[in-house]
Design a protein around this motif. Structure first.
Motif, PDB file in Angstrom:
ATOM      1  N   GLY A 278      35.112  32.869  33.750  1.00 56.26           N
ATOM      2  CA  GLY A 278      34.160  33.458  35.166  1.00 56.26           C
ATOM      3  C   GLY A 278      35.514  34.287  36.147  1.00 56.26           C
ATOM      4  O   GLY A 278      34.693  34.175  37.232  1.00 56.26           O
ATOM      5  N   HIS A 279      36.001  34.853  35.488  1.00 61.38           N
ATOM      6  CA  HIS A 279      36.761  35.631  36.412  1.00 61.38           C
ATOM      7  C   HIS A 279      35.910  36.625  36.764  1.00 61.38           C
ATOM      8  O   HIS A 279      36.072  37.056  37.615  1.00 61.38           O
ATOM      9  N   LEU A 280      35.525  37.681  35.530  1.00 60.53           N
ATOM     10  CA  LEU A 280      34.215  38.204  35.939  1.00 60.53           C
ATOM     11  C   LEU A 280      34.328  39.361  36.126  1.00 60.53           C
ATOM     12  O   LEU A 280      33.728  40.567  36.788  1.00 60.53           O
ATOM     13  N   GLY A 281      36.185  39.541  36.260  1.00 62.95           N
ATOM     14  CA  GLY A 281      36.604  41.124  37.306  1.00 62.95           C
ATOM     15  C   GLY A 281      37.094  40.997  38.739  1.00 62.95           C
ATOM     16  O   GLY A 281      36.854  42.102  38.993  1.00 62.95           O
ATOM     17  N   LEU A 282      36.703  39.903  38.813  1.00 62.06           N
ATOM     18  CA  LEU A 282      36.895  39.467  40.591  1.00 62.06           C
ATOM     19  C   LEU A 282      36.869  38.472  41.347  1.00 62.06           C
ATOM     20  O   LEU A 282      36.614  37.620  41.832  1.00 62.06           O
ATOM     21  N   ASP A 283      38.046  38.350  40.160  1.00 59.34           N
ATOM     22  CA  ASP A 283      39.022  36.586  40.558  1.00 59.34           C
ATOM     23  C   ASP A 283      37.761  35.555  40.341  1.00 59.34           C
ATOM     24  O   ASP A 283      38.351  34.655  41.210  1.00 59.34           O
ATOM     25  N   GLY A 284      37.141  35.438  40.255  1.00 55.40           N
ATOM     26  CA  GLY A 284      35.913  33.967  39.579  1.00 55.40           C
ATOM     27  C   GLY A 284      34.446  34.476  41.321  1.00 55.40           C
ATOM     28  O   GLY A 284      35.278  35.408  42.226  1.00 55.40           O
ATOM     29  N   VAL A 285      33.975  33.703  41.670  1.00 52.66           N
ATOM     30  CA  VAL A 285      32.571  33.867  42.152  1.00 52.66           C
ATOM     31  C   VAL A 285      32.394  32.394  43.022  1.00 52.66           C
ATOM     32  O   VAL A 285      31.730  31.961  41.755  1.00 52.66           O
ATOM     33  N   GLY A 286      32.786  31.896  43.623  1.00 51.34           N
ATOM     34  CA  GLY A 286      32.098  30.196  44.167  1.00 51.34           C
ATOM     35  C   GLY A 286      32.787  29.279  42.888  1.00 51.34           C
ATOM     36  O   GLY A 286      34.070  29.191  42.488  1.00 51.34           O
ATOM     37  N   ASP A 287      32.251  28.599  42.268  1.00 55.09           N
ATOM     38  CA  ASP A 287      32.742  27.767  41.130  1.00 55.09           C
ATOM     39  C   ASP A 287      32.521  28.470  39.721  1.00 55.09           C
ATOM     40  O   ASP A 287      32.019  27.849  38.719  1.00 55.09           O
ATOM     41  N   THR A 288      32.381  29.780  39.493  1.00 53.73           N
ATOM     42  CA  THR A 288      32.066  30.376  37.881  1.00 53.73           C
ATOM     43  C   THR A 288      33.393  29.253  37.443  1.00 53.73           C
ATOM     44  O   THR A 288      32.936  29.962  36.063  1.00 53.73           O
ATOM     45  N   LYS A 289      33.909  29.660  37.542  1.00 50.36           N
ATOM     46  CA  LYS A 289      35.194  29.211  36.090  1.00 50.36           C
ATOM     47  C   LYS A 289      34.880  27.772  35.904  1.00 50.36           C
ATOM     48  O   LYS A 289      34.401  27.806  34.312  1.00 50.36           O
ATOM     49  N   SER A 290      34.610  26.701  36.853  1.00 47.63           N
ATOM     50  CA  SER A 290      34.058  25.427  36.145  1.00 47.63           C
ATOM     51  C   SER A 290      32.712  25.359  35.824  1.00 47.63           C
ATOM     52  O   SER A 290      32.881  25.197  34.351  1.00 47.63           O
ATOM     53  N   MET A 291      31.757  26.145  36.030  1.00 47.27           N
ATOM     54  CA  MET A 291      30.377  26.053  35.501  1.00 47.27           C
ATOM     55  C   MET A 291      30.412  27.384  34.325  1.00 47.27           C
ATOM     56  O   MET A 291      30.114  26.374  33.678  1.00 47.27           O
ATOM     57  N   LEU A 292      31.612  27.472  34.007  1.00 48.55           N
ATOM     58  CA  LEU A 292      31.003  28.891  32.986  1.00 48.55           C
ATOM     59  C   LEU A 292      31.896  27.963  32.056  1.00 48.55           C
ATOM     60  O   LEU A 292      30.924  28.147  30.893  1.00 48.55           O
ATOM     61  N   GLU A 293      32.674  27.659  31.848  1.00 48.69           N
ATOM     62  CA  GLU A 293      33.820  26.773  31.144  1.00 48.69           C
ATOM     63  C   GLU A 293      32.755  25.945  30.611  1.00 48.69           C
ATOM     64  O   GLU A 293      32.933  25.183  29.265  1.00 48.69           O
ATOM     65  N   SER A 294      31.874  24.982  31.065  1.00 49.54           N
ATOM     66  CA  SER A 294      31.029  23.531  31.408  1.00 49.54           C
ATOM     67  C   SER A 294      30.128  24.462  30.813  1.00 49.54           C
ATOM     68  O   SER A 294      29.922  23.074  29.177  1.00 49.54           O
ATOM     69  N   GLU A 295      29.400  25.036  30.905  1.00 49.82           N
ATOM     70  CA  GLU A 295      28.356  25.973  29.667  1.00 49.82           C
ATOM     71  C   GLU A 295      28.416  26.367  29.038  1.00 49.82           C
ATOM     72  O   GLU A 295      28.392  25.530  27.675  1.00 49.82           O
TER      73      GLU A 295
END
Length: 426
Positions: A197-214
């Motif tokens: 969930g870093h996405l080259g942007l150091d994450g956006v919002g809760d992308t780390k948790s959401m993508l790990e969960s997915e």
């Protein structure tokens, strides 16, 4: 006084809308010519769907010459060999040349598959960077479904576009479940990102948790801080590193189908041109999208140089998303208008980001304002509505290209398609 000649180099997302918007902003005060290799625009965000047979390539193609002609834009399909800034000239692949007063570089990247042995469509992995790559990947996907084996998806070190890799993994999971063979296809996600969930942007919002969960929900294993060293037929060799870049563990991942996004570099036409590009071949620009050495040259989109958001154990580039690219286009069009009026350019791109990552049966959306932190808006959300929004996005943007619409699109996407008016985009 003869009218100025503005040349747009490239006809992808950035170049196509730049030609439309520049032509509209200058209202006949300049000739506009597009140089592109080939006659077609392809809606690249739909390539993950092509790779699993959800879209035919023809459905996401726009034949550009008739549209350009309708709007008074000249079109050359030969392609550029080299830009010669000192001569205000673009050399074409057939040996001819086109002169310009102002040049807008929107070439997109060259795909650096050759930097890893055995990598890419000419090696042993698939690609969704081009639509013809995705169509070839679909043929190999059908072969996999007939003979289920493991899948490896992700991005190589130095990549600067991660959303499509996550999309590809989730869309594959959805399609394999529909075919009732997901249980026969283990999947591993490989990425140089320091975390999911870093996405080259150091994450956006809760992308780390959401993508790990997915990924946990879909039984997709992952390796972060990982570089690909070599690919052989059916085996991807990778190295997982520690925070200091030292080797943590080597991995040999067997696969029957693999797709990893490559690192990008500048195209040959602008690479190694003194004062124009950096060592990687990306165009150098100032805050007005102008090249500091050659101020009659502008750059936008994936073709320009942007530093990473911060240090990471492995090279992780910054994505140039659609909203960001569109804001660059608008800034360039307005700056050209000021220059032709005899004024100094003042317009700057906003560099906001809005992205829809489709997972086939759901998805993640995020808004970053600005795209590079720290941000005024840092928002993400998930749900089935993202899949529907991505379908609407595809339809709307293809229409924009087919009719030559010059009005900015992404701001309306943020306000109307996502229904997030509370964010108060300006």
């Amino acid at each position: 006084m003869s009218e100025s000649h503005i040349v747009v180099l490239g006809a992808g997302l950035g170049g196509t809308i730049a030609a439309y918007e520049i032509r509209a902003a200058l209202k006949g005060r300049a000739r506009v010519t597009v140089i592109n290799r080939g006659d077609d625009y392809w809606f690249v965000p739909s390539n993950p769907w092509v790779a699993v047979g959800w879209r035919e390539p023809e459905a996401i193609r726009v034949h550009l010459p008739p549209v350009m002609k309708k709007h008074g834009i000249a079109y050359n399909n030969v392609g550029a060999a080299k830009v010669h800034p000192a001569e205000n000239r673009v050399e074409l692949l057939d040996g001819s040349a086109i002169d310009y007063d102002y040049l807008v570089i929107a070439t997109g990247p060259e795909l650096a598959f050759d930097e890893i042995p055995g990598f890419g469509p000419d090696g042993h992995t698939q690609s969704i960077c081009h639509t013809d790559h995705a169509a070839a990947a679909y043929i190999r996907f059908e072969e996999l479904c007939a003979n289920p084996r493991p899948i490896v998806v992700g991005a190589a070190q130095g990549a600067s576009c991660y959303g499509p890799a996550y999309e590809m993994a989730m869309v594959l999971d959805t399609e394999l479940k529909r075919r009732k063979i997901r249980d026969k296809v283990p999947m591993t996600f490989v990425t140089p990102e320091p975390y999911i969930g870093h996405l080259g942007l150091d994450g956006v919002g809760d992308t780390k948790s959401m993508l790990e969960s997915e990924m946990r929900d879909r039984h997709i294993k992952w390796l972060t801080n990982t570089r690909v060293t070599q690919v052989e037929d059916g085996v991807l060799h990778a190295e997982e590193v520690n925070e200091d870049g030292s080797l943590r563990k080597a991995h040999d991942l067997e696969f029957g189908w693999a797709m990893l996004l490559p690192a990008f570099r500048g195209v040959a036409a602008v690479r190694d041109v003194p004062g124009l590009s950096n060592p990687r071949g990306f165009v150098l620009t100032d805050k007005h999208q102008r090249n500091p050495t050659w101020p009659n040259i502008f750059g936008l989109g994936v073709a320009i140089a942007i530093p990473p958001v911060g240090p990471t154990p492995l090279p992780v580039g910054v994505p140039k998303t659609g909203f960001m690219i569109e804001s660059m286009v608008t800034a360039i069009a307005q700056n050209l208008k000021q220059i032709l009026d005899g004024e100094a350019p003042t317009h700057e791109a906003t560099w906001n980001a809005i992205c829809l990552a489709d997972f086939g049966d759901g998805g993640v959306a995020f808004v970053a304002k600005p795209q590079i932190p720290p941000r005024n808006t840092n928002w993400s959300a998930s749900g089935k509505w993202v899949h529907l929004a991505k379908i609407g996005f595809e339809k709307y943007f293809l229409r924009k290209v087919r009719v030559g619409e010059s009005e900015p699109f992404y701001e309306r996407l943020a306000l109307h398609v996502l229904g997030i008016k509370k964010l108060h985009f300006k």
